[in-house]
Design a protein around this motif. Structure first.
Motif, PDB file in Angstrom:
ATOM      1  N   LEU A  53       0.830  -1.205   0.000  1.00 41.94           N
ATOM      2  CA  LEU A  53       0.000   0.000   0.000  1.00 41.94           C
ATOM      3  C   LEU A  53       0.862   1.252   0.000  1.00 41.94           C
ATOM      4  O   LEU A  53       1.981   1.257   0.517  1.00 41.94           O
ATOM      5  CB  LEU A  53      -0.892  -0.007   1.236  1.00 41.94           C
ATOM      6  N   PRO A  54       0.324   2.350  -0.561  1.00 39.85           N
ATOM      7  CA  PRO A  54       1.020   3.630  -0.420  1.00 39.85           C
ATOM      8  C   PRO A  54       1.082   4.004   1.060  1.00 39.85           C
ATOM      9  O   PRO A  54       0.278   3.536   1.866  1.00 39.85           O
ATOM     10  CB  PRO A  54       0.139   4.604  -1.212  1.00 39.85           C
ATOM     11  N   GLU A  55       2.028   4.869   1.388  1.00 37.03           N
ATOM     12  CA  GLU A  55       2.309   5.099   2.807  1.00 37.03           C
ATOM     13  C   GLU A  55       2.563   6.569   3.115  1.00 37.03           C
ATOM     14  O   GLU A  55       3.078   7.316   2.284  1.00 37.03           O
ATOM     15  CB  GLU A  55       3.524   4.265   3.196  1.00 37.03           C
ATOM     16  N   PHE A  56       2.180   6.955   4.330  1.00 33.51           N
ATOM     17  CA  PHE A  56       2.491   8.278   4.865  1.00 33.51           C
ATOM     18  C   PHE A  56       3.241   8.089   6.176  1.00 33.51           C
ATOM     19  O   PHE A  56       2.886   7.237   6.985  1.00 33.51           O
ATOM     20  CB  PHE A  56       1.218   9.094   5.110  1.00 33.51           C
ATOM     21  N   ILE A  57       4.266   8.882   6.390  1.00 29.79           N
ATOM     22  CA  ILE A  57       5.051   8.791   7.615  1.00 29.79           C
ATOM     23  C   ILE A  57       4.847  10.065   8.429  1.00 29.79           C
ATOM     24  O   ILE A  57       4.867  11.179   7.890  1.00 29.79           O
ATOM     25  CB  ILE A  57       6.549   8.557   7.304  1.00 29.79           C
ATOM     26  N   ILE A  58       4.608   9.895   9.720  1.00 26.93           N
ATOM     27  CA  ILE A  58       4.349  11.011  10.622  1.00 26.93           C
ATOM     28  C   ILE A  58       5.538  11.196  11.552  1.00 26.93           C
ATOM     29  O   ILE A  58       5.994  10.249  12.192  1.00 26.93           O
ATOM     30  CB  ILE A  58       3.076  10.766  11.455  1.00 26.93           C
ATOM     31  N   ILE A  59       6.039  12.425  11.622  1.00 25.06           N
ATOM     32  CA  ILE A  59       7.199  12.737  12.453  1.00 25.06           C
ATOM     33  C   ILE A  59       6.919  14.014  13.236  1.00 25.06           C
ATOM     34  O   ILE A  59       6.385  14.986  12.693  1.00 25.06           O
ATOM     35  CB  ILE A  59       8.473  12.914  11.600  1.00 25.06           C
ATOM     36  N   GLY A  60       7.305  14.022  14.511  1.00 20.42           N
ATOM     37  CA  GLY A  60       7.135  15.219  15.321  1.00 20.42           C
ATOM     38  C   GLY A  60       7.779  15.046  16.688  1.00 20.42           C
ATOM     39  O   GLY A  60       8.207  13.956  17.070  1.00 20.42           O
ATOM     40  N   ARG A  61       7.826  16.131  17.425  1.00 22.30           N
ATOM     41  CA  ARG A  61       8.358  16.092  18.787  1.00 22.30           C
ATOM     42  C   ARG A  61       7.483  15.212  19.692  1.00 22.30           C
ATOM     43  O   ARG A  61       6.325  14.925  19.383  1.00 22.30           O
ATOM     44  CB  ARG A  61       8.351  17.487  19.403  1.00 22.30           C
ATOM     45  N   THR A  62       8.040  14.853  20.841  1.00 24.57           N
ATOM     46  CA  THR A  62       7.227  14.227  21.865  1.00 24.57           C
ATOM     47  C   THR A  62       6.202  15.242  22.379  1.00 24.57           C
ATOM     48  O   THR A  62       6.445  16.455  22.380  1.00 24.57           O
ATOM     49  CB  THR A  62       8.085  13.768  23.057  1.00 24.57           C
ATOM     50  N   ASN A  63       5.054  14.725  22.793  1.00 23.89           N
ATOM     51  CA  ASN A  63       3.987  15.560  23.367  1.00 23.89           C
ATOM     52  C   ASN A  63       3.551  16.688  22.429  1.00 23.89           C
ATOM     53  O   ASN A  63       3.203  17.779  22.868  1.00 23.89           O
ATOM     54  CB  ASN A  63       4.419  16.142  24.719  1.00 23.89           C
ATOM     55  N   ILE A  64       3.570  16.396  21.139  1.00 26.58           N
ATOM     56  CA  ILE A  64       3.163  17.378  20.140  1.00 26.58           C
ATOM     57  C   ILE A  64       1.694  17.224  19.766  1.00 26.58           C
ATOM     58  O   ILE A  64       1.137  18.017  19.016  1.00 26.58           O
ATOM     59  CB  ILE A  64       4.063  17.240  18.884  1.00 26.58           C
ATOM     60  N   GLY A  65       1.072  16.154  20.281  1.00 24.24           N
ATOM     61  CA  GLY A  65      -0.304  15.850  19.926  1.00 24.24           C
ATOM     62  C   GLY A  65      -0.405  14.866  18.777  1.00 24.24           C
ATOM     63  O   GLY A  65      -1.450  14.747  18.138  1.00 24.24           O
TER      64      GLY A  65
END
Length: 254
Positions: A53-65
């Motif tokens: 399947l196509p894919e999306f990757i999510i990246i962010g700081r801790t406790n960013i929501g």
């Protein structure tokens, strides 16, 4: 044409799209957790052999929501466990969404020196770096920033990591309900984009999952807007087409 309002335009752009593609994201299940580079190698080595399947990757700081946003986006409270304690996500967790795409949730990084930042540098950064390098199914990244927080050099390092791997990125400004005054919101958006050196051609969207009498409409708009963006990107099928779509959004919106 272009506009000087960084707050409203991306919403307008997406609201005009007519997309009949799986607007109800109501089926989600975890399919894998990758905790090591060896596991990433094993996982990515099979992608070209199957109809992945196509894919999306999510990246962010801790406790960013991040976890809260994923649960809200998918209309569930249980898929991803949200926690006030930093470092809850310790692997790259892969979720199959409606049998149409994969969502990759990555460990959050810390901007202060602590156990999370040490773990990020020693284990999670190499893990994410390897995953971005080897996974050709990633259509786009979602980079999360708390709209009320200032940009830190570590944030810029993560953006540079996505650029290095030529992954088109949508900037998602979380916890939008924190900002009540419209002029303040516009200034926060401009400040974040400037301090991130966010490419002019790449867009941003605002997201809130907080429900109250004042924000209930905003959180519904946030979810619909994000679902439309994902639906459009999946319909385009390739990373290059995703980049074209995202840059097209921004050329009309910024």
């Amino acid at each position: 044409g272009r506009t000087d309002d960084p707050e409203a335009a991306p919403v307008k752009e997406l609201a005009e799209e007519k997309l009949p593609i799986f607007m109800r994201l109501n089926q989600a299940k975890k399919v894998a957790s990758l905790a090591s580079v060896e596991q990433v190698d094993e996982h990515t080595s099979h992608l070209h052999l199957t109809e992945s399947l196509p894919e999306f990757i999510i990246i962010g700081r801790t406790n960013i929501g991040k976890s809260t946003m994923i649960n809200h986006l998918l209309n569930t409270k249980k898929l991803v466990q949200a926690s006030r304690k930093p470092g809850k996500t310790t692997c790259i967790d892969l979720f199959n969404i409606n049998g149409r795409f994969t969502l990759a949730d990555t460990p959050g990084y810390s901007i202060v020196k602590n156990q999370v930042s040490e773990k990020w540098e020693s284990t999670w950064l190499p893990l994410v770096d390897d995953y971005l390098a080897k996974n050709t199914k990633i259509l786009a990244g979602l980079f999360l920033m708390d709209i009320a927080k200032d940009v830190h050099p570590v944030d810029k390092q993560i953006v540079d990591l996505l650029k290095k791997h030529e992954v088109p990125v949508l900037l998602v400004l979380t916890k939008d309900d924190k900002i009540v005054d419209r002029n303040h919101r516009v200034e926060r958006i401009r400040r974040i984009r400037k301090d991130l050196d966010w490419p002019e051609e790449y867009p941003h969207v605002r997201y809130t999952s907080f429900t109250s009498n004042r924000s209930s409409k905003n959180q519904r708009v946030s979810r619909i807007q994000m679902r439309k963006a994902l639906a459009k990107l999946i319909a385009l099928e390739t990373r290059e087409n995703s980049k074209t779509f995202l840059t097209g959004m921004e050329s009309e919106a910024a």
